[in-house]
Scaffold this motif. Structure first.
Motif, PDB file in Angstrom:
ATOM      1  N   PHE A   1      56.697  40.191  -1.429  1.00  0.00           N
ATOM      2  CA  PHE A   1      55.847  40.162  -2.608  1.00  0.00           C
ATOM      3  C   PHE A   1      54.921  38.950  -2.539  1.00  0.00           C
ATOM      4  N   ILE A   2      53.829  39.018  -3.276  1.00  0.00           N
ATOM      5  CA  ILE A   2      52.777  38.007  -3.163  1.00  0.00           C
ATOM      6  C   ILE A   2      53.297  36.602  -3.504  1.00  0.00           C
ATOM      7  N   PHE A   3      54.189  36.508  -4.494  1.00  0.00           N
ATOM      8  CA  PHE A   3      54.690  35.185  -4.895  1.00  0.00           C
ATOM      9  C   PHE A   3      55.534  34.528  -3.805  1.00  0.00           C
ATOM     10  N   GLU A   4      55.948  35.299  -2.811  1.00  0.00           N
ATOM     11  CA  GLU A   4      56.751  34.762  -1.713  1.00  0.00           C
ATOM     12  C   GLU A   4      55.898  34.164  -0.597  1.00  0.00           C
ATOM     13  N   LEU A   5      54.595  34.290  -0.696  1.00  0.00           N
ATOM     14  CA  LEU A   5      53.704  33.906   0.396  1.00  0.00           C
ATOM     15  C   LEU A   5      53.048  32.553   0.167  1.00  0.00           C
ATOM     16  N   SER A   6      52.691  31.885   1.266  1.00  0.00           N
ATOM     17  CA  SER A   6      51.911  30.648   1.199  1.00  0.00           C
ATOM     18  C   SER A   6      50.452  30.991   0.893  1.00  0.00           C
ATOM     19  N   GLY A   7      49.653  29.957   0.613  1.00  0.00           N
ATOM     20  CA  GLY A   7      48.239  30.183   0.317  1.00  0.00           C
ATOM     21  C   GLY A   7      47.505  30.844   1.461  1.00  0.00           C
ATOM     22  N   GLY A   8      47.774  30.379   2.673  1.00  0.00           N
ATOM     23  CA  GLY A   8      47.117  30.965   3.840  1.00  0.00           C
ATOM     24  C   GLY A   8      47.512  32.412   4.062  1.00  0.00           C
ATOM     25  N   MET A   9      48.782  32.720   3.830  1.00  0.00           N
ATOM     26  CA  MET A   9      49.246  34.096   3.990  1.00  0.00           C
ATOM     27  C   MET A   9      48.618  35.007   2.936  1.00  0.00           C
ATOM     28  N   LYS A  10      48.473  34.498   1.713  1.00  0.00           N
ATOM     29  CA  LYS A  10      47.822  35.288   0.660  1.00  0.00           C
ATOM     30  C   LYS A  10      46.387  35.632   1.054  1.00  0.00           C
ATOM     31  N   GLN A  11      45.686  34.659   1.630  1.00  0.00           N
ATOM     32  CA  GLN A  11      44.312  34.925   2.035  1.00  0.00           C
ATOM     33  C   GLN A  11      44.255  35.943   3.176  1.00  0.00           C
ATOM     34  N   ARG A  12      45.255  35.926   4.040  1.00  0.00           N
ATOM     35  CA  ARG A  12      45.295  36.920   5.116  1.00  0.00           C
ATOM     36  C   ARG A  12      45.552  38.318   4.559  1.00  0.00           C
ATOM     37  N   VAL A  13      46.409  38.405   3.530  1.00  0.00           N
ATOM     38  CA  VAL A  13      46.629  39.707   2.880  1.00  0.00           C
ATOM     39  C   VAL A  13      45.337  40.171   2.198  1.00  0.00           C
ATOM     40  N   ALA A  14      44.647  39.245   1.525  1.00  0.00           N
ATOM     41  CA  ALA A  14      43.387  39.588   0.862  1.00  0.00           C
ATOM     42  C   ALA A  14      42.373  40.106   1.876  1.00  0.00           C
ATOM     43  N   LEU A  15      42.336  39.475   3.035  1.00  0.00           N
ATOM     44  CA  LEU A  15      41.424  39.911   4.094  1.00  0.00           C
ATOM     45  C   LEU A  15      41.817  41.288   4.618  1.00  0.00           C
ATOM     46  N   ALA A  16      43.118  41.500   4.836  1.00  0.00           N
ATOM     47  CA  ALA A  16      43.593  42.807   5.300  1.00  0.00           C
ATOM     48  C   ALA A  16      43.276  43.891   4.285  1.00  0.00           C
ATOM     49  N   ARG A  17      43.425  43.573   2.986  1.00  0.00           N
ATOM     50  CA  ARG A  17      43.145  44.555   1.937  1.00  0.00           C
ATOM     51  C   ARG A  17      41.672  44.967   1.951  1.00  0.00           C
ATOM     52  N   VAL A  18      40.791  44.002   2.168  1.00  0.00           N
ATOM     53  CA  VAL A  18      39.359  44.320   2.249  1.00  0.00           C
ATOM     54  C   VAL A  18      39.062  45.124   3.515  1.00  0.00           C
ATOM     55  N   LEU A  19      39.614  44.696   4.641  1.00  0.00           N
ATOM     56  CA  LEU A  19      39.353  45.372   5.908  1.00  0.00           C
ATOM     57  C   LEU A  19      39.852  46.812   5.904  1.00  0.00           C
ATOM     58  N   ALA A  20      40.920  47.084   5.162  1.00  0.00           N
ATOM     59  CA  ALA A  20      41.523  48.421   5.132  1.00  0.00           C
ATOM     60  C   ALA A  20      40.565  49.480   4.602  1.00  0.00           C
ATOM     61  N   ASN A  21      39.525  49.056   3.894  1.00  0.00           N
ATOM     62  CA  ASN A  21      38.512  49.989   3.404  1.00  0.00           C
ATOM     63  C   ASN A  21      37.388  50.207   4.412  1.00  0.00           C
ATOM     64  N   TYR A  22      37.458  49.506   5.541  1.00  0.00           N
ATOM     65  CA  TYR A  22      36.391  49.565   6.545  1.00  0.00           C
ATOM     66  C   TYR A  22      35.016  49.362   5.901  1.00  0.00           C
ATOM     67  N   PRO A  23      34.845  48.245   5.168  1.00  0.00           N
ATOM     68  CA  PRO A  23      33.550  48.007   4.529  1.00  0.00           C
ATOM     69  C   PRO A  23      32.485  47.726   5.582  1.00  0.00           C
ATOM     70  N   GLN A  24      31.248  48.015   5.237  1.00  0.00           N
ATOM     71  CA  GLN A  24      30.156  47.713   6.159  1.00  0.00           C
ATOM     72  C   GLN A  24      29.821  46.225   6.143  1.00  0.00           C
ATOM     73  N   VAL A  25      30.066  45.581   5.005  1.00  0.00           N
ATOM     74  CA  VAL A  25      29.807  44.145   4.872  1.00  0.00           C
ATOM     75  C   VAL A  25      30.990  43.506   4.150  1.00  0.00           C
TER      76      VAL A  25
END
Length: 265
Positions: free
Chosen positions: A138-162
């Motif tokens: 769960f998100i509360f179990e993660l460090s700040g850097g790990m949270k940002q990596r999850v946020a990045l993965a969540r964005v990438l999962a949509n295959y955005p153009q930008v």
């Protein structure tokens, strides 16, 4: 180097003006912004605090409508948020009641993709951000850097153009920040991603960007653009760091002089 003129223009900002409020209480945040973001580039934006960098990003994201001018995505006016433009802020903005995998799968599920495809997308991007095996956390179990990596993965999962990134590593410690810089650089290259990246750190911009835009104090205008290739040099030298030579420091000092001239005026 890629010939910029042959690259597709994904976002085209034309004569953009943006003011907050009306009448005597209005504040002019941006004025006469003209900017093209081309497919595959890593565009970094620098400028003094309050110059309108985040306002420009929010306009591109579709959160704010221009007061005057146009903000176009592949020739069409940006009318609101869209999964083709993923956004990563300094704070991770994840859903804290969901697991890591549920956060990453959220976008594809909302788009109605088949379950098997969603699982493949989630597994691929958790691997890309080096969080394979953390899907059930769960998100509360993660460090700040790990949270940002999850946020990045969540964005990438949509295959955005930008991907629009607003100081995404600003709150991280120095070591984690360096690791995240290497991670986003590799993801950009491996996925041919297009990134618009706001930062206050000149070295961060130089070691990531293929182009750097420097903005003036409010109302924000574009003072100067720099085409840079230091991030390509990192791949050429199979290194994690820039080879610091005279040209690097010449550009860095010119950018710092531009920004400081705005602060001192």
């Amino acid at each position: 180097m890629v010939d910029e003129e042959k690259q597709e223009i994904l976002i085209d900002v034309k004569n953009l003006k943006l003011a907050y409020g009306t009448g005597d209480d209005s504040i002019l945040a941006l004025e006469d912004i003209n900017l093209k973001i081309r497919r595959g580039e890593f565009l970094c934006v620098l400028g003094p605090s309050g110059c309108g960098k985040s306002t420009l990003l929010k306009t591109m994201a579709g959160y704010i409508k221009p007061t005057e001018g146009n903000c176009l995505m592949q020739g069409e006016a940006i009318e609101g948020p869209d999964w083709h433009r993923g956004v990563v802020f300094q704070s991770s903005t994840l859903y804290p009641w969901m697991s890591v995998k549920d956060n990453v799968e959220f976008g594809p599920k909302m788009r109605g993709l088949p379950a098997e495809e969603i699982e493949e997308i989630r597994a691929y991007f958790l691997e890309q951000v080096k969080l394979a095996g953390f899907g059930d956390k769960f998100i509360f179990e993660l460090s700040g850097g790990m949270k940002q990596r999850v946020a990045l993965a969540r964005v990438l999962a949509n295959y955005p153009q930008v991907i629009l990134m607003d100081e995404p590593f600003g709150a991280l410690d120095a070591l984690t920040r360096n690791n995240m810089q290497n991670l986003i650089r590799n993801i950009w290259k491996d996925n041919n991603t297009t990134i618009f990246f706001i930062t206050h750190d000149v070295d961060e911009a130089l070691c990531l960007g293929t182009r750097i835009v420097v903005m003036s104090k409010r109302p924000g205008t574009i003072l100067k653009e720099f085409n840079v290739g230091f991030t390509h040099q990192i791949f050429e030298h199979n290194s994690k760091d820039v080879v610091y030579k005279e040209d690097y420091f010449d550009i860095k000092n010119e950018i710092l002089d531009l920004i400081n001239s705005q602060i001192e005026e």
